[in-house]
Design a protein around this motif. Structure first.
Motif, PDB file in Angstrom:
ATOM      1  N   TYR A  65       1.098  -1.997   0.199  1.00 41.56           N
ATOM      2  CA  TYR A  65       0.245  -0.184  -0.309  1.00 41.56           C
ATOM      3  C   TYR A  65       1.006   1.201  -0.038  1.00 41.56           C
ATOM      4  CZ  TYR A  65      -3.511   3.518   1.482  1.00 41.56           C
ATOM      5  OH  TYR A  65      -3.860   4.418   1.635  1.00 41.56           O
ATOM      6  N   LEU A  66       0.446   1.792  -1.112  1.00 38.01           N
ATOM      7  CA  LEU A  66       1.374   3.513  -1.179  1.00 38.01           C
ATOM      8  C   LEU A  66       0.386   4.010   0.319  1.00 38.01           C
ATOM      9  CD1 LEU A  66       3.806   4.283  -2.211  1.00 38.01           C
ATOM     10  CD2 LEU A  66       2.170   5.398  -3.946  1.00 38.01           C
ATOM     11  N   VAL A  67       1.811   5.231   0.323  1.00 40.95           N
ATOM     12  CA  VAL A  67       1.682   6.721   0.818  1.00 40.95           C
ATOM     13  C   VAL A  67       2.387   7.653   0.472  1.00 40.95           C
ATOM     14  CG1 VAL A  67       1.311   8.020   3.176  1.00 40.95           C
ATOM     15  CG2 VAL A  67       0.293   5.009   2.887  1.00 40.95           C
ATOM     16  N   ASP A  68       1.781   7.962  -0.177  1.00 39.55           N
ATOM     17  CA  ASP A  68       3.217   8.847  -0.956  1.00 39.55           C
ATOM     18  C   ASP A  68       2.035  10.891  -0.765  1.00 39.55           C
ATOM     19  OD1 ASP A  68       4.585  11.114  -3.048  1.00 39.55           O
ATOM     20  OD2 ASP A  68       4.206   9.932  -4.638  1.00 39.55           O
ATOM     21  N   GLU A  69       3.318  11.035   0.035  1.00 40.30           N
ATOM     22  CA  GLU A  69       3.004  12.496   0.674  1.00 40.30           C
ATOM     23  C   GLU A  69       2.871  13.715  -0.547  1.00 40.30           C
ATOM     24  OE1 GLU A  69       6.536  13.776   3.781  1.00 40.30           O
ATOM     25  OE2 GLU A  69       6.244  11.596   4.421  1.00 40.30           O
ATOM     26  N   SER A  70       4.092  13.040  -1.133  1.00 39.66           N
ATOM     27  CA  SER A  70       3.437  14.724  -1.941  1.00 39.66           C
ATOM     28  C   SER A  70       2.117  14.452  -2.872  1.00 39.66           C
ATOM     29  CB  SER A  70       4.649  14.806  -3.804  1.00 39.66           C
ATOM     30  OG  SER A  70       4.534  13.690  -4.043  1.00 39.66           O
ATOM     31  N   ARG A  71       1.122  13.449  -2.500  1.00 38.14           N
ATOM     32  CA  ARG A  71      -0.251  13.465  -3.881  1.00 38.14           C
ATOM     33  C   ARG A  71      -1.123  14.051  -2.041  1.00 38.14           C
ATOM     34  NH1 ARG A  71      -0.444   7.980  -6.662  1.00 38.14           N
ATOM     35  NH2 ARG A  71       1.393   8.238  -8.018  1.00 38.14           N
ATOM     36  N   PHE A  72      -0.588  14.855  -1.162  1.00 33.42           N
ATOM     37  CA  PHE A  72      -2.029  15.240  -0.708  1.00 33.42           C
ATOM     38  C   PHE A  72      -1.347  17.326  -0.448  1.00 33.42           C
ATOM     39  CE2 PHE A  72      -1.311  11.066   1.259  1.00 33.42           C
ATOM     40  CZ  PHE A  72      -2.640  10.997   1.468  1.00 33.42           C
ATOM     41  N   SER A  73      -2.782  17.066  -0.890  1.00 34.12           N
ATOM     42  CA  SER A  73      -2.438  18.982  -0.702  1.00 34.12           C
ATOM     43  C   SER A  73      -2.424  19.790   0.473  1.00 34.12           C
ATOM     44  CB  SER A  73      -3.666  19.555  -1.593  1.00 34.12           C
ATOM     45  OG  SER A  73      -4.811  19.168  -0.748  1.00 34.12           O
ATOM     46  N   GLU A  74      -1.432  20.933   0.821  1.00 37.31           N
ATOM     47  CA  GLU A  74      -1.913  21.366   2.185  1.00 37.31           C
ATOM     48  C   GLU A  74      -3.237  21.424   2.491  1.00 37.31           C
ATOM     49  OE1 GLU A  74      -0.545  25.845   4.102  1.00 37.31           O
ATOM     50  OE2 GLU A  74       0.351  25.126   1.896  1.00 37.31           O
ATOM     51  N   GLU A  75      -4.668  21.901   2.300  1.00 39.43           N
ATOM     52  CA  GLU A  75      -5.827  21.883   1.829  1.00 39.43           C
ATOM     53  C   GLU A  75      -6.125  20.427   2.663  1.00 39.43           C
ATOM     54  OE1 GLU A  75      -4.484  23.300  -0.582  1.00 39.43           O
ATOM     55  OE2 GLU A  75      -4.790  25.083  -0.206  1.00 39.43           O
ATOM     56  N   LEU A  84      -0.476  12.841  11.935  1.00 39.64           N
ATOM     57  CA  LEU A  84       0.948  12.526  10.978  1.00 39.64           C
ATOM     58  C   LEU A  84       0.504  12.985  10.143  1.00 39.64           C
ATOM     59  CD1 LEU A  84       1.933  10.137   9.007  1.00 39.64           C
ATOM     60  CD2 LEU A  84      -0.289   8.593   8.864  1.00 39.64           C
ATOM     61  N   SER A  85      -0.947  13.743   9.386  1.00 45.89           N
ATOM     62  CA  SER A  85      -0.870  14.163   8.332  1.00 45.89           C
ATOM     63  C   SER A  85      -0.404  15.229   8.751  1.00 45.89           C
ATOM     64  CB  SER A  85      -2.495  14.846   8.602  1.00 45.89           C
ATOM     65  OG  SER A  85      -2.805  15.533  10.017  1.00 45.89           O
ATOM     66  N   GLY A  86      -0.393  15.955   9.927  1.00 45.39           N
ATOM     67  CA  GLY A  86       0.920  17.034  10.722  1.00 45.39           C
ATOM     68  C   GLY A  86       2.311  16.736  10.110  1.00 45.39           C
ATOM     69  N   VAL A  87       2.724  15.803  10.379  1.00 47.32           N
ATOM     70  CA  VAL A  87       4.372  15.604  10.398  1.00 47.32           C
ATOM     71  C   VAL A  87       4.283  15.122   8.647  1.00 47.32           C
ATOM     72  CG1 VAL A  87       5.852  12.399   9.806  1.00 47.32           C
ATOM     73  CG2 VAL A  87       4.572  13.168  12.147  1.00 47.32           C
ATOM     74  N   PHE A  88       3.625  14.629   7.163  1.00 48.22           N
ATOM     75  CA  PHE A  88       3.767  15.320   6.104  1.00 48.22           C
ATOM     76  C   PHE A  88       3.378  16.146   5.437  1.00 48.22           C
ATOM     77  CE2 PHE A  88       1.476  11.203   4.904  1.00 48.22           C
ATOM     78  CZ  PHE A  88       1.608  10.650   5.076  1.00 48.22           C
ATOM     79  N   GLY A  89       2.865  17.300   6.714  1.00 51.52           N
ATOM     80  CA  GLY A  89       2.921  18.686   6.035  1.00 51.52           C
ATOM     81  C   GLY A  89       3.936  19.829   6.570  1.00 51.52           C
ATOM     82  N   VAL A  90       4.733  19.111   7.408  1.00 50.53           N
ATOM     83  CA  VAL A  90       5.708  19.726   7.617  1.00 50.53           C
ATOM     84  C   VAL A  90       7.418  19.223   6.827  1.00 50.53           C
ATOM     85  CG1 VAL A  90       8.228  19.387   9.847  1.00 50.53           C
ATOM     86  CG2 VAL A  90       6.083  20.203  10.356  1.00 50.53           C
ATOM     87  N   GLU A  91       7.035  18.119   6.437  1.00 49.68           N
ATOM     88  CA  GLU A  91       8.401  17.535   5.206  1.00 49.68           C
ATOM     89  C   GLU A  91       7.612  17.960   4.235  1.00 49.68           C
ATOM     90  OE1 GLU A  91       7.846  13.482   4.920  1.00 49.68           O
ATOM     91  OE2 GLU A  91       9.923  13.488   6.604  1.00 49.68           O
ATOM     92  N   ASN A  92       6.244  18.589   3.616  1.00 48.67           N
ATOM     93  CA  ASN A  92       6.040  19.094   2.623  1.00 48.67           C
ATOM     94  C   ASN A  92       6.337  20.586   1.855  1.00 48.67           C
ATOM     95  OD1 ASN A  92       5.249  16.248   1.783  1.00 48.67           O
ATOM     96  ND2 ASN A  92       3.236  16.708   1.951  1.00 48.67           N
TER      97      ASN A  92
END
Length: 216
Positions: A65-75, A84-92
């Motif tokens: 199962y792929l979780v690609d952080e870059s596919r999630f928009s800031e919104e 976890l979405s907060g961690v993605f937001g920091v990395e993006n």
């Protein structure tokens, strides 16, 4: 490979046996790279040419199962409002210091609202320290033991870094303007190098270097 090694580890450590059977696995790939993920998500799709019917049943099927952080928009990350979405937001947001500051604020808020606040705070604080070091952001969290409790100290460090970057950008812009002015004056040929240095504020050595790069 990971799945096979995990099952092998369970047998070698006698957690289970072939007779007892293996537990089900949910393989997850968490990808945070800047380029788009293009690898096949099932090894069977790599088999070419397509095997005849009687061979299909013997081909391996290993899917993840792929979780690609870059596919999630800031919104979208903001709507999910989880650690976890907060961690993605920091990395993006890592390339934009002001966006990074906002992302960390959202991350801290989601940790504070989580029932496992203490444990998450400890783990994510350690992760953020390593993450900022990898970015060479110039922010050291060695004295920050808790994002929730020491938020003010972190915010102060980030604000200092943002201001430092602003000053650096302004300085680079000013220097570029001085160079362009010096180049134009050199082209006119009406002032000496010393006079151009005094007029623009550039060091004489830099004016001489610009002069040597001018066509004659």
């Amino acid at each position: 490979h990971y799945v096979a090694c995990f099952y092998d580890h369970l047998i070698k450590t006698k957690v289970t046996t072939a007779r007892k059977g293996m537990p089900p696995i949910f393989p997850v790939v968490l990808y945070s790279g800047s380029r788009r993920w293009t690898a096949r998500e099932d090894i069977y799709r790599m088999i070419r040419p397509e095997p005849p019917g009687f061979l299909c049943v013997y081909q391996p099927h290993l899917r993840y199962y792929l979780v690609d952080e870059s596919r999630f928009s800031e919104e979208e990350l903001a709507r999910r409002d989880t650690p976890l979405s907060g961690v993605f937001g920091v990395e993006n947001a890592s390339k934009d210091l002001q966006a990074l500051q906002l992302a960390i604020d959202r991350l801290v808020a989601s940790i504070r609202a989580h029932p496992e606040k203490s444990r998450l705070d400890e783990v994510i604080t350690r992760w953020l320290n390593r993450h900022l070091k990898r970015l060479e952001a110039g922010v050291e969290l060695d004295r920050v033991n808790s994002l929730v409790e020491d938020k003010a100290m972190l915010a102060e460090n980030l604000e200092t870094l943002v201001e430092r970057e602003r000053q650096k950008s302004r300085q680079e812009g000013r220097q570029e303007g001085q160079r362009l002015t010096a180049i134009n004056l050199l082209k006119l040929g009406m002032l000496t190098e010393e006079q151009i240095s005094q007029t623009t504020g550039l060091p004489l050595a830099e004016v001489k270097a610009l002069q040597s790069g001018q066509p004659h």
